[in-house]
Every structure is written in structure tokens, then in C-alpha cells.
Scaffold this motif. Sequence first.
Motif, PDB file in Angstrom:
ATOM      1  N   ALA A 190      -6.633  13.655  -0.099  1.00  0.00           N
ATOM      2  CA  ALA A 190      -7.132  14.452  -1.225  1.00  0.00           C
ATOM      3  C   ALA A 190      -6.672  15.899  -1.090  1.00  0.00           C
ATOM      4  N   VAL A 191      -6.800  16.464   0.112  1.00  0.00           N
ATOM      5  CA  VAL A 191      -6.331  17.835   0.338  1.00  0.00           C
ATOM      6  C   VAL A 191      -4.828  17.921   0.091  1.00  0.00           C
ATOM      7  N   ALA A 192      -4.084  16.893   0.516  1.00  0.00           N
ATOM      8  CA  ALA A 192      -2.630  16.906   0.353  1.00  0.00           C
ATOM      9  C   ALA A 192      -2.230  16.980  -1.117  1.00  0.00           C
ATOM     10  N   HIS A 193      -2.903  16.222  -1.972  1.00  0.00           N
ATOM     11  CA  HIS A 193      -2.566  16.256  -3.395  1.00  0.00           C
ATOM     12  C   HIS A 193      -2.978  17.577  -4.030  1.00  0.00           C
ATOM     13  N   LEU A 194      -4.134  18.109  -3.627  1.00  0.00           N
ATOM     14  CA  LEU A 194      -4.533  19.428  -4.104  1.00  0.00           C
ATOM     15  C   LEU A 194      -3.524  20.484  -3.667  1.00  0.00           C
ATOM     16  N   HIS A 195      -3.048  20.375  -2.435  1.00  0.00           N
ATOM     17  CA  HIS A 195      -2.100  21.361  -1.929  1.00  0.00           C
ATOM     18  C   HIS A 195      -0.778  21.328  -2.684  1.00  0.00           C
TER      19      HIS A 195
ATOM     20  N   ARG B  26      -1.665  10.002  -9.432  1.00  0.00           N
ATOM     21  CA  ARG B  26      -2.753  10.634  -8.684  1.00  0.00           C
ATOM     22  C   ARG B  26      -2.791  12.140  -8.952  1.00  0.00           C
ATOM     23  N   LEU B  27      -1.637  12.763  -8.992  1.00  0.00           N
ATOM     24  CA  LEU B  27      -1.585  14.200  -9.249  1.00  0.00           C
ATOM     25  C   LEU B  27      -2.119  14.526 -10.641  1.00  0.00           C
ATOM     26  N   ALA B  28      -1.796  13.695 -11.619  1.00  0.00           N
ATOM     27  CA  ALA B  28      -2.294  13.922 -12.979  1.00  0.00           C
ATOM     28  C   ALA B  28      -3.811  13.799 -13.029  1.00  0.00           C
ATOM     29  N   GLU B  29      -4.373  12.826 -12.305  1.00  0.00           N
ATOM     30  CA  GLU B  29      -5.825  12.666 -12.248  1.00  0.00           C
ATOM     31  C   GLU B  29      -6.489  13.890 -11.615  1.00  0.00           C
ATOM     32  N   VAL B  30      -5.866  14.402 -10.564  1.00  0.00           N
ATOM     33  CA  VAL B  30      -6.434  15.555  -9.871  1.00  0.00           C
ATOM     34  C   VAL B  30      -6.395  16.789 -10.775  1.00  0.00           C
ATOM     35  N   VAL B  31      -5.286  16.991 -11.476  1.00  0.00           N
ATOM     36  CA  VAL B  31      -5.194  18.131 -12.397  1.00  0.00           C
ATOM     37  C   VAL B  31      -6.292  18.055 -13.452  1.00  0.00           C
ATOM     38  N   GLU B  32      -6.487  16.864 -14.014  1.00  0.00           N
ATOM     39  CA  GLU B  32      -7.515  16.693 -15.044  1.00  0.00           C
ATOM     40  C   GLU B  32      -8.893  17.023 -14.491  1.00  0.00           C
ATOM     41  N   ALA B  33      -9.173  16.549 -13.272  1.00  0.00           N
ATOM     42  CA  ALA B  33     -10.483  16.803 -12.662  1.00  0.00           C
ATOM     43  C   ALA B  33     -10.695  18.288 -12.397  1.00  0.00           C
ATOM     44  N   CYS B  34      -9.607  19.006 -12.131  1.00  0.00           N
ATOM     45  CA  CYS B  34      -9.715  20.417 -11.770  1.00  0.00           C
ATOM     46  C   CYS B  34      -9.788  21.337 -12.986  1.00  0.00           C
TER      47      CYS B  34
ATOM     48  N   ILE C  73       0.844  -1.185   0.000  1.00  0.00           N
ATOM     49  CA  ILE C  73       0.000   0.000   0.000  1.00  0.00           C
ATOM     50  C   ILE C  73       0.881   1.238   0.000  1.00  0.00           C
ATOM     51  N   SER C  74       0.308   2.357  -0.429  1.00  0.00           N
ATOM     52  CA  SER C  74       1.041   3.621  -0.378  1.00  0.00           C
ATOM     53  C   SER C  74       0.852   4.254   0.991  1.00  0.00           C
ATOM     54  N   THR C  75       1.899   4.880   1.476  1.00  0.00           N
ATOM     55  CA  THR C  75       1.867   5.545   2.777  1.00  0.00           C
ATOM     56  C   THR C  75       0.898   6.720   2.748  1.00  0.00           C
ATOM     57  N   ASN C  76       0.064   6.819   3.784  1.00  0.00           N
ATOM     58  CA  ASN C  76      -0.868   7.941   3.849  1.00  0.00           C
ATOM     59  C   ASN C  76      -0.119   9.250   4.062  1.00  0.00           C
ATOM     60  N   VAL C  77      -0.434  10.252   3.251  1.00  0.00           N
ATOM     61  CA  VAL C  77       0.103  11.603   3.420  1.00  0.00           C
ATOM     62  C   VAL C  77      -1.088  12.554   3.415  1.00  0.00           C
ATOM     63  N   SER C  78      -1.350  13.162   4.545  1.00  0.00           N
ATOM     64  CA  SER C  78      -2.593  13.915   4.734  1.00  0.00           C
ATOM     65  C   SER C  78      -2.338  15.310   5.273  1.00  0.00           C
ATOM     66  N   VAL C  79      -3.277  16.213   4.953  1.00  0.00           N
ATOM     67  CA  VAL C  79      -3.340  17.531   5.585  1.00  0.00           C
ATOM     68  C   VAL C  79      -4.412  17.461   6.666  1.00  0.00           C
TER      69      VAL C  79
ATOM     70  N   VAL D  81     -13.641  16.995  -1.309  1.00  0.00           N
ATOM     71  CA  VAL D  81     -14.669  15.953  -1.279  1.00  0.00           C
ATOM     72  C   VAL D  81     -15.008  15.488  -2.694  1.00  0.00           C
ATOM     73  N   GLU D  82     -15.054  16.424  -3.622  1.00  0.00           N
ATOM     74  CA  GLU D  82     -15.364  16.064  -5.012  1.00  0.00           C
ATOM     75  C   GLU D  82     -14.218  15.303  -5.669  1.00  0.00           C
ATOM     76  N   ILE D  83     -13.007  15.458  -5.136  1.00  0.00           N
ATOM     77  CA  ILE D  83     -11.848  14.738  -5.661  1.00  0.00           C
ATOM     78  C   ILE D  83     -11.795  13.295  -5.147  1.00  0.00           C
ATOM     79  N   LEU D  84     -12.479  13.026  -4.033  1.00  0.00           N
ATOM     80  CA  LEU D  84     -12.402  11.695  -3.430  1.00  0.00           C
ATOM     81  C   LEU D  84     -12.652  10.566  -4.422  1.00  0.00           C
ATOM     82  N   PRO D  85     -13.760  10.566  -5.205  1.00  0.00           N
ATOM     83  CA  PRO D  85     -13.984   9.446  -6.119  1.00  0.00           C
ATOM     84  C   PRO D  85     -12.974   9.371  -7.253  1.00  0.00           C
ATOM     85  N   VAL D  86     -12.259  10.469  -7.501  1.00  0.00           N
ATOM     86  CA  VAL D  86     -11.184  10.440  -8.491  1.00  0.00           C
ATOM     87  C   VAL D  86     -10.003   9.644  -7.959  1.00  0.00           C
ATOM     88  N   MET D  87      -9.680   9.830  -6.674  1.00  0.00           N
ATOM     89  CA  MET D  87      -8.509   9.190  -6.085  1.00  0.00           C
ATOM     90  C   MET D  87      -8.802   7.831  -5.464  1.00  0.00           C
TER      91      MET D  87
END
Length: 355
Positions: free
Chosen positions: A326-331, A288-296, A228-234, A303-309
Motif C-alpha cells: 500500500a505504501v509502495a503504490h502511494l509512493h 491499483r494505482l487508479a483505485e488509490v488515486v480515487e480513494a485519495c 499472483i502479482s509480485t509483492n513490491v513493498s516499502v 492503513v486506510e488504503i488497505l481495504p481498497v487494494m
Amino acid sequence: MNALESQLEYAFGDTLPALGTTLEVAPGILWLRMGLPFALDHINLWLLEDEIETPSGRVRGWTAVDCGISTDVTKESWESIFATQLRGLPIIRVLVTHCHPDHVGLADWLCKRWDVPLWMSAGEYAFARLMSAGLPGADGTAAAPHFRRHGLIDEELIDKLSGRNNYYQNLVPDVPLSYTRLQDQRMVRIGGRDWRVITGFGHSPEHVSLYADDVRVLISGDMVLPRISTNVSVFAIEPEANPVQQYLDSLEKYAGLADDTLVLPSHGKPFRGLHTRIAQLNDHHRARLAEVVEACATPQTAVEILPVMFKRPLDTHQLSFALGEAVAHLHKLWFDGVLERRLGDDGIYRFTASA
């Protein structure tokens, strides 16, 4: 085994130490597992054969690395280890990689049980004391307004998150009142062997991994996990944090370690293939970052990014970490200038691609 795991070498195959037993993974290094009441249902702990100088002379025994959560079941598992696995030697030191409950939960109990010192980094010790005390800003109630600012408006979910006010204190009821500090790149002598402290960031305030060059063993804690990937959160206490960047920067500190390093992770099985796994983790975050950029392309909340990630259903425990991630990747994208962040009249942050 998934496709990424097949690129790693599991040193002991599917062999696992049963509860209350140990498995020697290198000379003087024992592996044990404790259960967890979460989707992630176990933690790996380690016993290192040791010898230290005390006011009464030199004492042989074991350094325990990480502790498990504070439950009667975990204490019973430890008592079984004490009775059958220590070869007649005592625990003489407790070393904790970081402040999360599954790692530090029973530190106070172990230290009192054996009358021994706790070793941690300053950042991890301070946060463990802070959260165990349930101080404002670090308690569970701080999560609700934090996540509301990032788009969580479902009152039932907010109530569930707020209801976890005593979550940390229940799993970590006490932390020792003093400690010995671990510092980055310093050597810790354990059992005649030098272990280099490697601190990491993003997952926790000042996470400690340990590397012994003579046997090429890395006790990686949560910084490098095989499956699994390590959790990185804000989180609420540091709302403007950039933990994804901190985590990716921290992975670079392992670049000089031997190719055949045996990695002893806190979750999953011991493996070889450290540099392969780090490359996988970097690829994971890039994707994950590329997916978030596309969604944005249109304004998005966390919260709206959650189903993307996250494609799977999330329980309340998982939701808080998923939202934080999700906040961490947006940040990261915001700090990099890829996204813009605006606070709406409704008090909610939205992120959109920079013009």
C-alpha cells in the motif's frame, strides 16, 4: 484457473513434481518443489545439469537454483532429492535469485553439505547477510515504527509485528561467508549453455533472473509469476523507496525475449505467454494505482488504503506485505506528483490528490 491465467499456456498442465522428486522441463533442467508454511505454500527450485573446472579438474554435477527455507522438513526433502534424483552426480554450485527466506534459507547448509560456492548478485548477498544478522533497521522491531507512521495504530497488531523480530533469522540462520557475484547482462556458463543474467528491482534489492536463448527458457524467480502479482513493498530500512516504479521499469528488460519463452517461476506452474503476462501485470498495477488515486480524493493513510487494494482478510504475515505494498503504490503516485504527502501532528503520513 482465473480469467487471466486462461490467457497463458501451462506447459505441463496440472502436472507437478511430488515432494522428493523432479520433473525434467527442458534438456538438463529439473523442476522440484518444496513446501512453505504460509498461505503461499510452495516454492519451485531448479537443478541445472552442469560441468565446471576445479583445481582437481573438470567436475560434472548440478547447479541448484534457489534453496527453500531452513527447516528440517525442507532438509529432508533435499536429502530425498540427493538420494534419488541426481543420477549419481553431486551438487557443484548453489545459485540464489534473491535474498528472501524461501530462496536463500538453506544456501549455507547446501554449500557446506557439498562444499561448493554460492553465486548471487551483490545487492542480494549483502541484504541476506544484513538481515540474517538481525542488524538494527533490518530486524523485525523496525517494522512497527515504520508502519505506525503510515497509520497502524492498533496496538495488538503492532505487538504482533514487533513479535516477528527473529522471523528472518529463523528461516535464514546463516549465509555463506563468501560468494561469486552475478551481474546484469553477463553470461553464466552452466552445463555448456550460456545463461544471461537479468537483474530486476522493486521486489528485492537486485533480483537475478536467468535466460537461455538456445532453449528459450527464463528462470524468472519472483519477478514474473503466472497466478499472483509480485509483492513490491516499502520497508523500514528504505522508507522513501519507489519500488512500484522500479518493478515496472524492470519488466521492460524482458521485452526482447522470444514470444515462446518457457517461463520457470518460483511460484505457480511453468508457462508460456511471457509478454501476455507482463501486460497483465502492468494492467494490474495501473488498476491499483487508479483505485488509490480515487480513494485519495480525501486524505488517506496506507492503513486506510488497505481495504481498497486488498479485499480479503489478512493474517499477520500477509499484513506486513500488504501494508508495504500500500505504501509502495502511494509512493509511486507521490513521486509522480499525482498525490501530496503530509506528516500530521500525530506523526502519521497522509496522502491526498494534488491540487
